[in-house]
Design an enzyme around this catalytic site. Structure first.
Site, PDB file in Angstrom:
ATOM      1  N   MET A 161      -6.042   8.277   3.256  1.00  0.00           N
ATOM      2  CA  MET A 161      -6.462   6.901   3.562  1.00  0.00           C
ATOM      3  C   MET A 161      -7.701   6.883   4.449  1.00  0.00           C
ATOM      4  O   MET A 161      -7.899   5.963   5.244  1.00  0.00           O
ATOM      5  CB  MET A 161      -5.311   6.109   4.205  1.00  0.00           C
ATOM      6  CG  MET A 161      -4.057   6.079   3.355  1.00  0.00           C
ATOM      7  SD  MET A 161      -2.753   5.036   4.015  1.00  0.00           S
ATOM      8  CE  MET A 161      -2.342   5.923   5.523  1.00  0.00           C
ATOM      9  N   LYS A 217       0.846  -1.196   0.000  1.00  0.00           N
ATOM     10  CA  LYS A 217       0.000   0.000   0.000  1.00  0.00           C
ATOM     11  C   LYS A 217       0.882   1.246   0.000  1.00  0.00           C
ATOM     12  O   LYS A 217       1.988   1.255   0.547  1.00  0.00           O
ATOM     13  CB  LYS A 217      -0.895  -0.038   1.244  1.00  0.00           C
ATOM     14  CG  LYS A 217      -1.975   1.016   1.301  1.00  0.00           C
ATOM     15  CD  LYS A 217      -2.861   0.750   2.512  1.00  0.00           C
ATOM     16  CE  LYS A 217      -3.964   1.792   2.655  1.00  0.00           C
ATOM     17  NZ  LYS A 217      -4.872   1.448   3.768  1.00  0.00           N
ATOM     18  N   SER A 266      -9.440   1.776   2.535  1.00  0.00           N
ATOM     19  CA  SER A 266      -8.460   2.547   1.797  1.00  0.00           C
ATOM     20  C   SER A 266      -7.434   1.708   1.054  1.00  0.00           C
ATOM     21  O   SER A 266      -6.660   2.231   0.261  1.00  0.00           O
ATOM     22  CB  SER A 266      -7.742   3.503   2.756  1.00  0.00           C
ATOM     23  OG  SER A 266      -7.041   2.809   3.758  1.00  0.00           O
ATOM     24  N   ILE A 303      -7.779   1.129   9.768  1.00  0.00           N
ATOM     25  CA  ILE A 303      -8.064   1.955  10.947  1.00  0.00           C
ATOM     26  C   ILE A 303      -9.566   2.051  11.195  1.00  0.00           C
ATOM     27  O   ILE A 303     -10.010   2.462  12.262  1.00  0.00           O
ATOM     28  CB  ILE A 303      -7.430   3.357  10.816  1.00  0.00           C
ATOM     29  CG1 ILE A 303      -7.325   4.055  12.175  1.00  0.00           C
ATOM     30  CG2 ILE A 303      -8.174   4.211   9.806  1.00  0.00           C
ATOM     31  CD1 ILE A 303      -6.536   5.340  12.158  1.00  0.00           C
ATOM     32  N   GLY A 304     -10.358   1.644  10.189  1.00  0.00           N
ATOM     33  CA  GLY A 304     -11.808   1.642  10.344  1.00  0.00           C
ATOM     34  C   GLY A 304     -12.459   0.612   9.431  1.00  0.00           C
ATOM     35  O   GLY A 304     -13.677   0.585   9.261  1.00  0.00           O
ATOM     36  N   GLY A 305     -11.593  -0.222   8.820  1.00  0.00           N
ATOM     37  CA  GLY A 305     -12.091  -1.223   7.877  1.00  0.00           C
ATOM     38  C   GLY A 305     -11.300  -1.264   6.592  1.00  0.00           C
ATOM     39  O   GLY A 305     -11.686  -1.928   5.629  1.00  0.00           O
ATOM     40  N   SER A 306     -10.159  -0.582   6.553  1.00  0.00           N
ATOM     41  CA  SER A 306      -9.425  -0.356   5.304  1.00  0.00           C
ATOM     42  C   SER A 306      -8.751  -1.576   4.712  1.00  0.00           C
ATOM     43  O   SER A 306      -8.285  -1.532   3.577  1.00  0.00           O
ATOM     44  CB  SER A 306      -8.385   0.752   5.502  1.00  0.00           C
ATOM     45  OG  SER A 306      -9.014   1.998   5.645  1.00  0.00           O
TER      46      SER A 306
END
Length: 533
Positions: free
Chosen positions: A182, A133, A208, A229-232
């Site tokens: 991101m 990434k 992301s 960090i939240g589903g990336s």
């Protein structure tokens, strides 16, 4: 005269296109038409790839490593094959942010020479091309994380994980596109533009880590590394039907990576592997932990890789919906069918009450904008780059202040305690089976809800997103007549759902274990896959 942000972006895109060797540029007469939505079949159909290149790029990471170790394939020919297919993936989906194929080939040649000279592989990932990434710093390469201000600002050092991967024998060959900072659930930014889903180019590959998911789904990388960090990790994996592991903080090194919200540690970003098989995810995870990253990154926990035998009879709680956004029909069907097959296989299925989920998501949302959006604003301001519409919450944010942030930390810690208490109240609970997202995928611009993944970032639980064998069926997956929206998110998901457009797309679910139970959640996923296959 200073360049405008548009000029910076155009020059960066041109530079990326130019970095692809002419031998890897798709001949015009072989290009699929714009109307061809699924381009994953194109490598086989195009006649542009040799049978050996197709054999290599359609193999699992585990098989590739065995073939290189046995000298059936050289690291060089494997790397060349994936560089060519990654180049094609980029030309058809816009999934890369950097390509350094010549350097990769030189690295692969050195590995072949090492194997020839010593008779030994360098490490457990010897010769395996691994995509990264965009935020993983590589010395001398940009990590723009979507900002024009960070173009032509090459990293002065490698991320710790990059050094570890090199020591283990992996070959780095490209970096992949992300959304601005991101922090959008689709991979779109003002620097590189939008990455599309290779299974259906009218749909998103998620974010992301959406450049990674598009590249892997196309066959342009055997294994990639994204962040979450939240589903990336889980969202983009679900959008294309591949596997990923979201680990708890402290298992895989995050040191010296570039962050879109640098210094924000109320909810920690983690990184993890993305691949086409669960076996490859396990292989990577064990290799990284066995490298003892706690000796290089002080935030890593000194936890050796553990052999876990899950109980023959699992007890799983199903999260049918989180009370905020109903899953779309194919996701609900996938959840029902998976739960039924697990029951038939003798596993215990109970229900999970999402009573704490709204609180968790409120906490998460406030964490993301606690600086009043100043981090994002500062980076945009350097070139005068505008806010993308998806980033409006950062434009509108009010700074929380130190006192407010400390209070938010207290809320988070109490929420974590309450979630654990709820888990422990179900005797013998092994995991939670849940939607990864309410969607299979969505048309570009329609990904509005990350609640099913974000809650597990707040409590820092280990989770695997996996394709469950269900595909969207336009005949079966229609909205029920008694539908009633639970929120504006729910209404948006309902209104954007198009069974015809999504027909044939894979559906993923996530399996969640407790904190630092990476080995257990991977082993449980194997058990679930046996039950549903």
């Amino acid at each position: 005269m200073a360049s405008t942000w548009e000029q910076v972006a155009a020059a960066k895109q041109a530079s990326l296109a130019e970095s692809i060797p002419s031998a890897f540029r798709i001949p015009h007469h072989r290009c699929p038409p714009e109307s061809q939505l699924d381009v994953t079949t194109w490598p086989k159909d195009s006649g542009w790839f040799t049978s050996k290149e197709l054999q290599i790029t359609e193999s699992t990471a585990s098989h590739i490593l065995q073939s290189i170790a046995s000298k059936a394939w050289s690291a060089e020919e494997v790397t060349v094959a994936f560089c060519k297919r990654a180049a094609a993936a980029h030309q058809l989906t816009n999934c890369l942010s950097d390509a350094f194929f010549d350097e990769a080939v030189q690295q692969a040649k050195a590995l072949d020479e090492h194997l020839e000279r010593t008779g030994q592989v360098l490490g457990p990932l010897h010769g395996l091309p691994i995509s990264l990434k965009d935020n993983f710093n590589i010395k001398g390469k940009d990590s723009t994380i979507g900002f024009t201000a960070l173009v032509n600002q090459p990293a002065e050092y490698n991320a710790t994980l990059v050094d570890i991967l090199e020591r283990l024998g992996a070959v780095r060959f490209c970096k992949t596109n992300v959304p601005t900072a991101m922090m959008i659930a689709e991979s779109v930014n003002n620097t590189f533009g939008r990455t599309v889903n290779p299974l259906n180019r009218k749909l998103t590959s998620g974010g992301s880590s959406g450049g990674e998911s598009a590249l892997i789904a196309f066959g342009g990388s055997p294994l990639g590394v994204g962040t979450d960090i939240g589903g990336s990790l889980r969202i983009p994996a679900a959008c294309v039907g591949i596997f990923t592991l979201r680990p708890s903080a402290g298992r895989f090194p995050t040191q010296r990576c570039r962050s879109g919200l640098a210094g924000q540690e109320a909810v920690q970003s983690v990184n993890g592997p993305m691949g086409r098989t669960l076996e490859d995810i396990i292989l990577y995870s064990k290799s990284i932990v066995d490298a003892q990253p706690w000796k290089m990154d002080p935030k890593m926990l000194p936890l050796q890789w553990r052999v876990v035998e899950p109980p023959k009879k699992l007890k799983l709680a199903v999260l049918w919906n989180d009370g905020i956004c109903l899953p779309t029909p194919p996701v609900t069907r996938a959840l029902k069918e998976t739960a039924e097959k697990l029951k038939e296989a003798g596993h215990d299925i109970v229900e999970w009450d999402p009573k704490l989920h709204q609180t968790a998501l409120d906490v998460l949302a406030r964490m993301f904008v606690a600086d009043g959006g100043k981090t994002v604003e500062a980076l945009l301001g350097i070139t005068g780059e505008p806010y993308r519409p998806e980033m409006q919450m950062y434009a509108d944010a009010q700074e929380l202040g130190v006192y407010g942030m400390w209070r938010l930390h207290l809320e988070r810690s109490e929420l974590q305690r309450e979630y654990l208490e709820q888990w422990m109240s179900i005797e013998g609970l092994d995991g939670i089976l849940a939607p990864t997202t309410p969607y299979a995928s969505v048309p570009h611009g329609d990904f509005k809800y990350v609640g099913y993944t974000g809650v597990y970032n707040v409590v820092d639980y280990s989770a695997v997103s996996f394709p469950c064998g269900v595909s969207v069926d336009k005949a079966l997956d229609q909205h029920s007549s008694d539908y009633k929206a639970q929120s504006t998110f729910c209404e948006a998901a309902h209104n954007s759902y198009d069974a015809g457009l999504l027909h044939g797309m894979p559906v993923s679910l996530q399996l969640v274990a407790q904190r630092l139970e990476e080995e257990k959640v991977l082993a449980m996923t194997e058990t679930v896959l046996r039950a549903i296959q």
